[in-house]
Design a protein around this motif. Structure first.
Motif, short mmCIF file in Angstrom:
data_model
loop_
_atom_site.label_atom_id
_atom_site.label_comp_id
_atom_site.label_asym_id
_atom_site.label_seq_id
_atom_site.Cartn_x
_atom_site.Cartn_y
_atom_site.Cartn_z
N ASN A 58 9.06 3.47 -2.12
CA ASN A 58 9.87 2.78 -3.14
C ASN A 58 9.18 1.57 -3.74
OD1 ASN A 58 10.76 1.85 -0.30
ND2 ASN A 58 11.27 0.13 -1.63
N SER A 59 8.02 1.17 -3.19
CA SER A 59 7.35 -0.01 -3.79
C SER A 59 5.84 0.10 -3.67
CB SER A 59 7.85 -1.29 -3.10
OG SER A 59 7.42 -1.31 -1.76
N GLY B 194 2.82 3.00 -2.46
CA GLY B 194 3.59 4.23 -2.22
C GLY B 194 4.34 4.68 -3.47
N ASP C 291 13.87 4.57 9.01
CA ASP C 291 13.15 3.34 9.35
C ASP C 291 11.99 3.76 10.26
OD1 ASP C 291 12.19 1.00 10.55
OD2 ASP C 291 14.13 0.01 10.37
N ASN D 246 2.07 5.96 4.29
CA ASN D 246 1.78 4.75 3.53
C ASN D 246 2.55 3.53 4.03
OD1 ASN D 246 1.21 3.11 0.90
ND2 ASN D 246 3.45 3.30 0.98
N ALA D 247 3.79 3.73 4.52
CA ALA D 247 4.60 2.57 4.93
C ALA D 247 3.85 1.73 5.95
CB ALA D 247 5.92 3.05 5.53
N GLY D 248 3.95 0.42 5.81
CA GLY D 248 3.26 -0.44 6.76
C GLY D 248 3.88 -1.82 6.74
N CYS D 249 3.66 -2.58 7.80
CA CYS D 249 4.21 -3.94 7.83
C CYS D 249 3.28 -4.87 8.60
CB CYS D 249 5.58 -3.93 8.49
SG CYS D 249 5.54 -3.52 10.24
N VAL E 33 -2.75 5.49 4.82
CA VAL E 33 -3.18 4.27 4.14
C VAL E 33 -3.43 3.21 5.22
CG1 VAL E 33 -2.63 2.51 2.42
CG2 VAL E 33 -1.86 4.89 2.09
N GLY F 190 -8.02 -1.29 -1.14
CA GLY F 190 -8.50 -2.52 -1.77
C GLY F 190 -7.45 -3.60 -1.56
N TRP F 191 -7.67 -4.77 -2.20
CA TRP F 191 -6.69 -5.87 -2.11
C TRP F 191 -5.78 -5.74 -3.32
CZ3 TRP F 191 -11.07 -9.94 -1.04
CH2 TRP F 191 -11.48 -9.82 0.30
N ALA G 121 4.02 -6.64 -0.04
CA ALA G 121 3.51 -6.84 1.32
C ALA G 121 2.56 -8.03 1.35
CB ALA G 121 2.80 -5.58 1.81
N VAL G 122 1.68 -8.13 0.36
CA VAL G 122 0.70 -9.21 0.34
C VAL G 122 1.37 -10.54 -0.02
CG1 VAL G 122 -1.46 -10.03 -0.72
CG2 VAL G 122 -1.17 -7.62 -0.19
N1 LIG Z 1 -1.64 -4.41 -0.67
C1 LIG Z 1 -2.84 -4.48 -0.06
O1 LIG Z 1 -3.71 -5.29 -0.42
C2 LIG Z 1 -3.12 -3.57 1.08
C3 LIG Z 1 -4.40 -3.62 1.66
C4 LIG Z 1 -4.68 -2.75 2.71
C5 LIG Z 1 -3.72 -1.87 3.15
N2 LIG Z 1 -2.48 -1.86 2.58
C6 LIG Z 1 -1.49 -0.91 3.10
O2 LIG Z 1 -0.86 -0.23 2.04
C7 LIG Z 1 0.38 0.29 2.47
C8 LIG Z 1 1.43 0.04 1.42
O3 LIG Z 1 1.67 -1.35 1.31
P1 LIG Z 1 1.82 -2.10 -0.10
O4 LIG Z 1 0.70 -3.05 -0.20
O5 LIG Z 1 2.05 -1.13 -1.18
O6 LIG Z 1 3.11 -3.00 0.16
P2 LIG Z 1 4.65 -2.80 -0.18
O7 LIG Z 1 5.35 -3.87 0.53
O8 LIG Z 1 4.86 -2.69 -1.64
O9 LIG Z 1 4.94 -1.39 0.47
C9 LIG Z 1 5.15 -1.19 1.83
C10 LIG Z 1 6.21 -0.13 1.95
O10 LIG Z 1 6.39 0.19 3.32
C11 LIG Z 1 7.77 0.20 3.57
N3 LIG Z 1 8.06 -0.06 4.97
C12 LIG Z 1 7.68 -1.13 5.72
N4 LIG Z 1 8.22 -1.03 6.94
C13 LIG Z 1 8.94 0.13 6.96
C14 LIG Z 1 9.72 0.77 7.93
N5 LIG Z 1 9.92 0.25 9.13
N6 LIG Z 1 10.31 1.95 7.61
C15 LIG Z 1 10.14 2.50 6.39
N7 LIG Z 1 9.42 1.93 5.43
C16 LIG Z 1 8.83 0.75 5.71
C17 LIG Z 1 8.34 -0.90 2.68
O11 LIG Z 1 9.74 -0.76 2.51
C18 LIG Z 1 7.56 -0.64 1.41
O12 LIG Z 1 8.17 0.37 0.64
C19 LIG Z 1 0.68 -0.39 3.81
O13 LIG Z 1 0.41 0.51 4.86
C20 LIG Z 1 -0.32 -1.54 3.84
O14 LIG Z 1 -0.66 -1.89 5.16
C21 LIG Z 1 -2.16 -2.69 1.56
#
Ligand SMILES: NC(=O)c1ccc[n+]([C@@H]2O[C@H](COP(=O)([O-])OP(=O)(O)OC[C@H]3O[C@@H](n4cnc5c(N)ncnc54)[C@H](O)[C@@H]3O)[C@@H](O)[C@H]2O)c1
Length: 322
Positions: free
Chosen positions: A49-50, A53, A99, A126-129, A174, A231-232, A237-238
């Motif tokens: 959703n964001s 992803g 979740d 893709n989901a991550g925290c 991811v 990438g960054w 999340a960031v």
């Molecule tokens: N943005 C960056 O610079 C970057 C760099 C390296 C890796 N990543 C990775 O990219 C992926 C996507 O992150 P993003 O940057 O798009 O951020 P984002 O916050 O936009 O997306 C993260 C998504 O994961 C979901 N999520 C988190 N915890 C969850 C849970 N417990 N259950 C279900 N969904 C959950 C969030 O709701 C959100 O939709 C992540 O795995 C992150 O670690 C991002």
């Protein structure tokens, strides 16, 4: 973690992980690679959703694929789905509320999905925290580990039989370039021993994802596995988990679409399917999963210890994981 590793990583990052790094890599991309239709293929994307992803879900929907958005928050998921359907004109976009930090529920969802759907061509983890304070889930697992590692492990492991029944199956995870400065640790999966640092725990989880990808590729030669660094990227999340970094990098951060590019390439292109399974990618290219002279390689014994711990933990929260 050595100063050397951090310095090399950050210098690499400034050159390669930024918007400029993407624009420079783009010159070597084969434009026709993404000129593919994925009509009739189904894609499950967690955290759809964001950010990265959502950009991935949009790109796949625009190419005609069936999209399964796995999201935690119903309202945000439905809002994103409505946007994706209206912008892509593709109504084959489905929302599943899960979740990823709730281990047993992830397994229940994956089991129910297998019963309901005859095929799944591509799974995108893709989901991550990045949680900065130590919290545990209902099963007693540390939250970052539960979401980034155990959720990915349970979902993938449970869906492997369905992927194996489907044509040209792929799993993309991811990960993050942040894992390059970390060696796999096998003695403290729940981060109980040292001072708790969410950034370090997250990076360790991302290293675990890369190791899982390599091990899955070896164990399942009929599925194409890959891990990648986006990438960054300028995402929620960031800005919420690393506000100082977000502010410092500002416009140098990539857009969500740029971050999603390699995910979409790995998920849909024929060129990606021709690469060796189990690799770590950056900008459509397999790159080493270790920095030179960084001493982050693991012994075969450590990897075996890690996999056994994952399997034992997984089994204790599910009924028939493997
Ligand atoms: N943005 C960056 O610079 C970057 C760099 C390296 C890796 N990543 C990775 O990219 C992926 C996507 O992150 P993003 O940057 O798009 O951020 P984002 O916050 O936009 O997306 C993260 C998504 O994961 C979901 N999520 C988190 N915890 C969850 C849970 N417990 N259950 C279900 N969904 C959950 C969030 O709701 C959100 O939709 C992540 O795995 C992150 O670690 C991002």
């Amino acid at each position: 973690m050595s100063l050397y590793r951090n310095a090399v990583w950050f210098l690499n990052g400034i050159h390669q992980y930024t918007r400029k790094g993407y624009e420079s890599a783009l010159r070597d991309f084969e434009p026709k690679d993404l000129d593919v239709s994925v009509v009739g293929r189904s894609f499950m994307i967690t955290g759809a959703n964001s950010g990265i992803g959502r950009a991935t879900a949009m790109a796949i929907a625009q190419k005609g694929g069936t999209v399964h958005m796995v999201c935690r928050n119903k309202d945000k998921a439905e809002e994103a789905r409505a946007d994706i359907v209206s912008e892509s004109g593709n109504t084959e976009v489905h929302v599943h509320i899960v979740d990823m930090s709730e281990t047993h529920k992830v397994w229940e969802f994956a089991e129910a999905f297998k019963r309901q759907y005859p095929a799944l061509n591509v799974l995108i983890n893709n989901a991550g925290c990045m949680v900065h304070k130590r919290e545990v889930n209902a099963e007693g697992l540390e939250k970052n580990f539960a979401t980034n590692t155990m959720g990915v492990f349970i979902l993938t492991q449970t869906l492997i039989p369905l992927l194996q029944k489907s044509r040209d199956p792929r799993v993309i995870t991811v990960s993050s370039g942040g894992m390059l400065v970390h060696k796999l640790r096998v003695d403290d999966l729940q981060s109980e021993k040292d001072y708790f640092d969410g950034v370090m725990v997250y990076a360790q989880n991302k290293r675990q994802q890369v190791v899982l990808t390599q091990e899955w590729a070896q164990a399942n030669p009929d599925i194409h596995f890959s891990a990648m660094h986006p990438g960054w990227v300028d995402t929620a999340a960031v800005s919420t988990s690393m506000p100082q970094f977000h502010q410092m990098m500002g416009k140098r951060l990539r857009s969500a679409e740029q971050g999603a590019d390699t995910v979409v390439w790995l998920a849909s292109s024929r060129a990606a399917a021709r690469t060796r399974s189990g690799q770590f990618f950056q900008d459509r290219t397999p790159v080493p999963a270790h920095l030179p002279l960084a001493w982050t390689h693991s012994s075969a014994e450590d990897i075996q210890v890690f996999m056994t711990q994952m399997e034992n933990l997984g089994r204790s929260f599910t009924e028939n994981l493997m």
